[in-house]
Enzyme design. Sequence first.
Site, PDB file in Angstrom:
ATOM      1  N   GLU A 172       7.423  -0.118   5.841  1.00 14.05           N
ATOM      2  CA  GLU A 172       7.791  -0.614   7.179  1.00 14.05           C
ATOM      3  C   GLU A 172       6.967  -1.863   7.473  1.00 14.05           C
ATOM      4  OE1 GLU A 172       6.790   2.583   9.884  1.00 14.05           O
ATOM      5  OE2 GLU A 172       7.366   4.001   8.317  1.00 14.05           O
ATOM      6  N   LYS A 190       4.277  -3.921   9.467  1.00 16.95           N
ATOM      7  CA  LYS A 190       3.088  -3.526  10.219  1.00 16.95           C
ATOM      8  C   LYS A 190       3.079  -4.321  11.518  1.00 16.95           C
ATOM      9  CE  LYS A 190      -1.825  -2.844  10.218  1.00 16.95           C
ATOM     10  NZ  LYS A 190      -1.782  -3.050  11.666  1.00 16.95           N
ATOM     11  N   ARG A 213      -0.927   1.111  19.027  1.00 20.74           N
ATOM     12  CA  ARG A 213      -0.476   2.395  18.486  1.00 20.74           C
ATOM     13  C   ARG A 213      -0.370   3.381  19.630  1.00 20.74           C
ATOM     14  NH1 ARG A 213      -1.830   5.043  13.442  1.00 20.74           N
ATOM     15  NH2 ARG A 213      -0.298   6.724  13.220  1.00 20.74           N
ATOM     16  N   ARG A 246      -3.933   4.906  21.201  1.00 20.48           N
ATOM     17  CA  ARG A 246      -4.794   5.399  20.119  1.00 20.48           C
ATOM     18  C   ARG A 246      -6.203   5.672  20.600  1.00 20.48           C
ATOM     19  NH1 ARG A 246      -7.419   2.961  15.239  1.00 20.48           N
ATOM     20  NH2 ARG A 246      -8.928   4.527  15.822  1.00 20.48           N
ATOM     21  N   GLU A 265       4.630   2.176  18.025  1.00 19.78           N
ATOM     22  CA  GLU A 265       3.847   1.001  18.417  1.00 19.78           C
ATOM     23  C   GLU A 265       4.440   0.400  19.693  1.00 19.78           C
ATOM     24  OE1 GLU A 265       1.650   0.205  15.789  1.00 19.78           O
ATOM     25  OE2 GLU A 265       0.826  -1.733  16.394  1.00 19.78           O
ATOM     26  N   LYS A 280      -2.136   0.178   4.567  1.00 25.95           N
ATOM     27  CA  LYS A 280      -1.684  -1.034   5.247  1.00 25.95           C
ATOM     28  C   LYS A 280      -1.914  -2.219   4.314  1.00 25.95           C
ATOM     29  CE  LYS A 280      -5.836  -0.773   8.161  1.00 25.95           C
ATOM     30  NZ  LYS A 280      -6.303  -0.674   9.539  1.00 25.95           N
TER      31      LYS A 280
END
Lengths: 335, 535
Positions: free
Chosen positions: B228, B230, B235, B250, B277, B401
């Site tokens: 996906e 980033k 988050r 987050r 996100e 990531k």
Amino acid sequence: MLLTLTDHGLFCAAGDFFIDPWRPVGRAVITHAHADHARVGSSAYLCAAPGAGVLRLRAGAAAPIETQPYGSRTTINGVTVSFHPAGHILGSAQVRVAHGGEVWVVSGDYKTDPDPTCASFEPVTCDTFITEATFGLPIYRWPPQAEVFKTIDDWWRANQRAGRASVLFAYALGKAQRVLAGIDASIGPLFVHGAVDRLNDAYRAAGVSLPDCVYVGDAPEDVDWSQALIVAPPSAQGTPWLRRFGDQSAAFASGWMRVRGRRRRRAVDRGFVLSDHVDWPGLLSAIAASGAQRVLVTHGYTATVVRYLREKGLDAYELATPYADEPGEEDDTIA
Amino acid sequence: MKRFTDLYQALDNTNRTNEKIAAMRAYFDDAPPADAAWAVYFLSGRRPKRLLSALLLRRWAAEVAGIPEWLQEESYHAVGDSAEAAALLLPPANAASERPLHEWVTEGIVPLRELDEAGQRAAVVEAWGRLDDAQRYLFNKLITGGFRVGVSQRLLTRALAESAALPDTLIAHRLMGAWEPTPEFYEMLTHPERQAEEVAGRPYPFFLAYPLEAAPETLGDVAEWQVEWKWDGIRAQLIRRDGEIFLWSRGEELVTERYPEVVEAAAALPDCVLDGELLAWDFDADRPQPFAALQQRIGRKNLTRKTLAGTPVILLAYDLLEWAGEDWRARPLVERRAQLETALAAAAGSWLRLSAVVEAATWADLASLRETSRERGVEGFMIKRRTSPYRVGRKRGDWWKWKIDPFSVDAVLIYAQRGSGRRAGLYTDYTFALWTGEPGDPARELVPFAKAYSGLTDAEIREVDRFVRTHTTERFGPVRSVTPQLVMEIAFEAIQASNRHKSGVAVRFPRILRLRDDKSIEEADTLDHLKSLID
């Protein structure tokens, strides 16, 4: 001015000698044997009698060293010079210089706390007092030594129980001996790094009583390091030399350990607040006891101390040296 | 307070993980729940709302010690921590307090908020008189809200889990979200039966990815991975349970009220928990707005029509953690993804969208697609193993990531300030400058463009510290200007035009990549070069 600063260091023109010159000179009067005060290569050295042995190690076998007992006076080209205990390390002295009715005292490095490995600081009255300012901030106030040594003893015992060697980093000249004299030697065997060992010999030769300790290189093959306290110079930190001790806890003894960030930066498990330099209250009391009208401040938090003294009505100045105007990281090891 | 102070010192006196866990475990085994709840509260990084300023604390300590204001400031800069500086400045202690932690907090600390400055001063000075040196330091840390002792959430969780003989993951879940440090909470936290986590709004712990440092080919067959984009947003976890909606960031902050458009869209969802996100969205270009736009929404509760229209926020969902009241975290990603698509089919629209899966046949194809990241306004790729469960915290192996390389320029050090924490007393906080003109332009000057603190090794920091001390040209308070001589390569993530900065640009997350001892200041980059990077 009885003493002036030249590119070689603090100079007495009337007596034609330097005090703690940072380059080779004809005659060097030495406050104490730490590297930043006693440099090699001068043609003649004069120091306080108890410091001859340690100065010899620094200046070399061939260096012409003359000594003088604490308190006794000599004359150099008509200038009266005497040494008075500074309480910093073995043989450390304040140098009193008197000429033409003017008296200066160069303290070198000093501390006002007692230390069994050297003569205690004695205030000397003077017109001009040159003081250090390594710990010249009010946050630096030393805890009672007995407490600090008890904390070291407790740490050592706890390591023994956990089956871990105790490695204590302390500057090889002065701090290491003070630590050895202050801890409870009955807890376990004591070992020292080679750099500490040869200075221990010099201390013992000067009549200082230190507990028995073994040079690490002479340790028997089957030694149980987990019960031992090993005293090593800070330069040994992070070197392969430490591997032989196996599982270990590392600690550092220094005045800088008073600040948590400094302690953490050292990357040791424990920091013990133990300094051979004067703390803030000691600094102020020593200046007051000197009775000096004028105070010159060198090495450390010079600008801060000068400003504070001026606000208190004293005639104070910074004495510029090649060192930075506040202590940097390199000073850690000798504090 | 004594037991907690001992715990603090035990934690501070070791770098060994096992000893830290053992010290906390011993504390939790022994402490009454009323104290233990507060210990969990502080050790997990929670803090009471700001009670008083750190500066006041230092001032009061200096006044008690008879130390002038300027000297207090000098001392503070050598210590790098207000709470500690205040404790070190105070005259020696001659008492120690046996009063329990929860009493200190509820009776000695929390009520400070209700007092005026004179009342606060009197209460704090009175407290200092009852505490020993170590307790004073801790008290100061607690009231200034800066409590840190090198204990991660993971270590705390392990210690609590060991003490309560419960799984780590259960404790981690129970520690999430909002709770009050009461004895009842502590009982619930350590209760052997599953109940505490069933509170309607309690979020799951986030699963965090590691940066991919090796080549992606080392991950094996590309078909085993879901890729996906980033996203460069916040988050968030969206909880839809029993008719209620909760949106958690987050940082475990409940942000439901701040993003009404997302919450409105979520009303159409069946019961589920989504991971995704939050992004400020550019609907015309159909791509994210820069992070700086989203920043205008963070922390803002009163939203005007203008803000909502200019910086609309959407949630891009990429995972599903719970479905119809059932915890799906142990199921493989492929299954969760399929269910996520089903869930969103009911509610999908402008404000709640699916984060697309990037299809590519080879790693090489992905690598070239990754080059388009900047124009898409994303930071690179997320690479997730299709068979992976949704784990707790940062775990290596299943989620990676794969970020694009940062921008970088060569800049000149011009100002330095002392750091804090383990950098106390060292010059570690730097300001860097770039040239206003090309080499040879006699009128060109250095203009500051960014501050950076991190990136150098300890040895390099000492080297630069020495440089600063010996090349100071001027001092203004704690800041020194230095002879322009050192060049460093500065990396940053994004760049934007800004009229608040003298340089005319603002860069995001600047940090030092390396010292460029090989470069003279003449070779440092220009502002024009920096501006040419603005997209």
